[in-house]
Design a protein around this motif. Structure first.
Motif, PDB file in Angstrom:
ATOM      1  N   ILE A 335       5.852   8.151  18.015  1.00 54.50           N
ATOM      2  CA  ILE A 335       6.628   7.446  18.594  1.00 54.50           C
ATOM      3  C   ILE A 335       6.163   7.752  20.215  1.00 54.50           C
ATOM      4  O   ILE A 335       6.303   6.867  21.041  1.00 54.50           O
ATOM      5  CB  ILE A 335       8.072   7.498  18.695  1.00 54.50           C
ATOM      6  N   PHE A 337       5.975   9.728  23.851  1.00 50.50           N
ATOM      7  CA  PHE A 337       6.814   9.776  25.230  1.00 50.50           C
ATOM      8  C   PHE A 337       6.205   9.837  26.338  1.00 50.50           C
ATOM      9  O   PHE A 337       5.086   9.363  26.454  1.00 50.50           O
ATOM     10  CB  PHE A 337       7.711  11.170  25.002  1.00 50.50           C
ATOM     11  N   ASP A 338       7.125   9.468  27.474  1.00 50.72           N
ATOM     12  CA  ASP A 338       6.688   9.046  28.873  1.00 50.72           C
ATOM     13  C   ASP A 338       6.083  10.493  29.502  1.00 50.72           C
ATOM     14  O   ASP A 338       6.669  10.883  30.415  1.00 50.72           O
ATOM     15  CB  ASP A 338       7.577   8.318  29.804  1.00 50.72           C
ATOM     16  N   ALA A 344      10.561  13.429  32.685  1.00 51.62           N
ATOM     17  CA  ALA A 344      10.379  12.931  31.106  1.00 51.62           C
ATOM     18  C   ALA A 344       9.967  14.229  30.491  1.00 51.62           C
ATOM     19  O   ALA A 344      10.317  14.700  29.269  1.00 51.62           O
ATOM     20  CB  ALA A 344       9.533  11.721  30.919  1.00 51.62           C
ATOM     21  N   SER A 376       0.431  11.041  26.626  1.00 51.48           N
ATOM     22  CA  SER A 376       1.415  10.232  25.659  1.00 51.48           C
ATOM     23  C   SER A 376       2.008   9.039  26.542  1.00 51.48           C
ATOM     24  O   SER A 376       2.091   9.253  27.509  1.00 51.48           O
ATOM     25  CB  SER A 376       2.245  11.071  25.153  1.00 51.48           C
ATOM     26  N   PRO A 378       5.387   5.931  25.300  1.00 55.78           N
ATOM     27  CA  PRO A 378       6.109   5.472  24.406  1.00 55.78           C
ATOM     28  C   PRO A 378       5.580   4.444  23.127  1.00 55.78           C
ATOM     29  O   PRO A 378       4.718   3.379  23.844  1.00 55.78           O
ATOM     30  CB  PRO A 378       7.249   4.815  25.026  1.00 55.78           C
ATOM     31  N   GLY A 379       5.355   4.709  22.049  1.00 57.00           N
ATOM     32  CA  GLY A 379       4.633   3.824  21.328  1.00 57.00           C
ATOM     33  C   GLY A 379       3.338   3.761  20.915  1.00 57.00           C
ATOM     34  O   GLY A 379       2.861   3.234  20.175  1.00 57.00           O
ATOM     35  N   THR A 382       0.650  10.655  20.538  1.00 58.21           N
ATOM     36  CA  THR A 382       0.462  11.984  21.695  1.00 58.21           C
ATOM     37  C   THR A 382      -0.854  12.254  21.315  1.00 58.21           C
ATOM     38  O   THR A 382      -1.400  12.685  20.339  1.00 58.21           O
ATOM     39  CB  THR A 382       1.459  12.970  21.537  1.00 58.21           C
TER      40      THR A 382
END
Length: 402
Positions: A335, A337-338, A344, A376, A378-379, A382
């Protein structure tokens, strides 16, 4: 006089060999009294923030003097502090403010201890009534003060190095505990929670998960025993790291078998747990022990975070070794992350078992003069990339065959 000079040389040599501050100062003041045929003495260290001397070593002084504090103008030390120069008195009682009135009739000599132009301490010697301190006594004590200053600075530096080494060792052990034992206990907790439902669905699956739980617990115990072994004094008998009950910890298998093999075994377990894993190492050659251990811990931590947070189905791990550089990449389709936002990234760290995950990986890379990059969104999964200076290494496990 020649005997006194020889004795002075011996004293200076003994002073130079001591690195612990309190024993060092005690040696200095005792030898000074013996050398100058004086009765008693003390050494104080200067506290600049409070502008006072604190007595750190005494010889034949009244009880309670050790630890006493002398402000400007109080006693011999306070007078030296006020004037910042040597003071010789035939009678200690001639001072205006007398902390030790029982010694009023004694002769005294006090000198400031300077390191370059910085005041760092006080040296005071006393003698019984009738004794007078001469210019020769001042010369001897001045010489001792100069050597005392060097010894004090060296002792403080030694203490600072010890504290720094202890802090670095604590940080290293914290990283190793986080990257090994904590991860295993977390995985064991998840499996333990799933055993009862698995048994109700399929007894064979329940037995399989129970076996995996026992395996993780044995591995965690082995890692703990290995870390505790490193804390044992070097002179103690070594502890066996492998038995029928405990497997050899992964980091020791890396030393023995090399990163490529042990990392492959680790990734094979993720495959058995249901993840799709690809592993490449075609241009990688075995590296030094420190580098391979660091790489293993970094991959171990990254995979743990992927399993715990990313909800990924595919993981790609690739080791390369070209042009004197070692490059590790780990990519998942989770998923994400920012990572562009510092806040974040800090949030991600805070959610990783107390915030040690990304920080520990960065520290390992920086310790080896490498580069750390984490991408990385979102979506979008990573990607971790680590670049380290490399070089061929021996294929032996240094001292770890036991």
């Amino acid at each position: 006089l020649s005997q006194q000079h020889e004795r002075l040389r011996e004293v200076i040599e003994e002073i130079s060999s001591e690195l612990e501050l309190r024993p060092l100062l005690t040696h200095i003041v005792r030898h000074a009294c013996e050398l100058m045929e004086a009765l008693d003495g003390s050494i104080g260290l200067y506290d600049e923030s409070r502008d006072l001397f604190r007595t750190e070593a005494v010889f034949r002084m009244p009880a309670g003097e050790l630890g006493s504090e002398m402000r400007p103008g109080v006693g011999l030390a306070g007078e030296v502090l006020r004037q910042r120069k040597p003071i010789i008195l035939d009678r200690y009682g001639s001072l205006a403010d007398l902390p030790l009135p029982e010694l009023a009739d004694h002769a005294v000599i006090g000198l400031p201890i300077f390191w370059h132009d910085q005041l760092i301490g006080f040296f005071g010697i006393g003698a019984e009534p009738g004794r007078r301190f001469s210019d020769q006594d001042l010369e001897i004590l001045s010489l001792l003060c100069r050597h005392a200053a060097i010894a004090i600075v060296n002792a403080r530096r030694y203490s600072d190095v010890q504290r720094l080494a202890a802090l670095e060792e604590r940080q290293r052990l914290a990283r190793d505990l986080h990257d090994s034992v904590t991860q295993m206990l977390y995985s064991a907790t998840l499996i333990a929670q799933s055993i009862s439902p698995a048994y109700r669905r399929d007894r064979a699956e329940g037995e399989k998960r129970l076996g995996r739980l026992l395996e993780l617990n044995r591995s965690a115990l082995a890692e703990m025993r290995a870390l505790l072994r490193e804390l044992r004094p070097a002179e103690e008998a070594p502890v066996s790291l492998q038995s029928s009950e405990f497997p050899l910890p992964a980091v020791f298998r890396v030393r023995r078998d090399g990163l490529v093999q042990v990392l492959g075994e680790h990734l094979a377990q993720l495959k058995r747990d249901g993840l799709s894993v690809s592993y490449g190492h075609d241009t990688y050659q075995r590296q030094s022990q420190d580098l391979e251990e660091a790489l293993f811990r970094i991959v171990q931590e990254t995979l743990h975070n992927t399993v715990k947070h990313a909800r990924a189905s595919t993981i790609q791990v690739h080791l390369q070794g070209e042009s004197g550089e070692i490059r590790l990449t780990v990519h998942d389709d989770g998923i994400g992350f920012d990572a562009r936002s510092t806040l974040a990234l800090a949030s991600v760290e805070a959610n990783q078992d107390g915030g040690m995950g990304i920080l520990a990986m960065r520290e390992r890379v920086l310790d080896l003069k490498g580069k750390f990059r984490l991408e990385s969104a979102p979506g979008q999964g990573t990607r971790l990339e680590v670049t380290l200076p490399g070089g061929a290494a021996s294929h032996t496990m240094e001292g770890e065959r036991s």
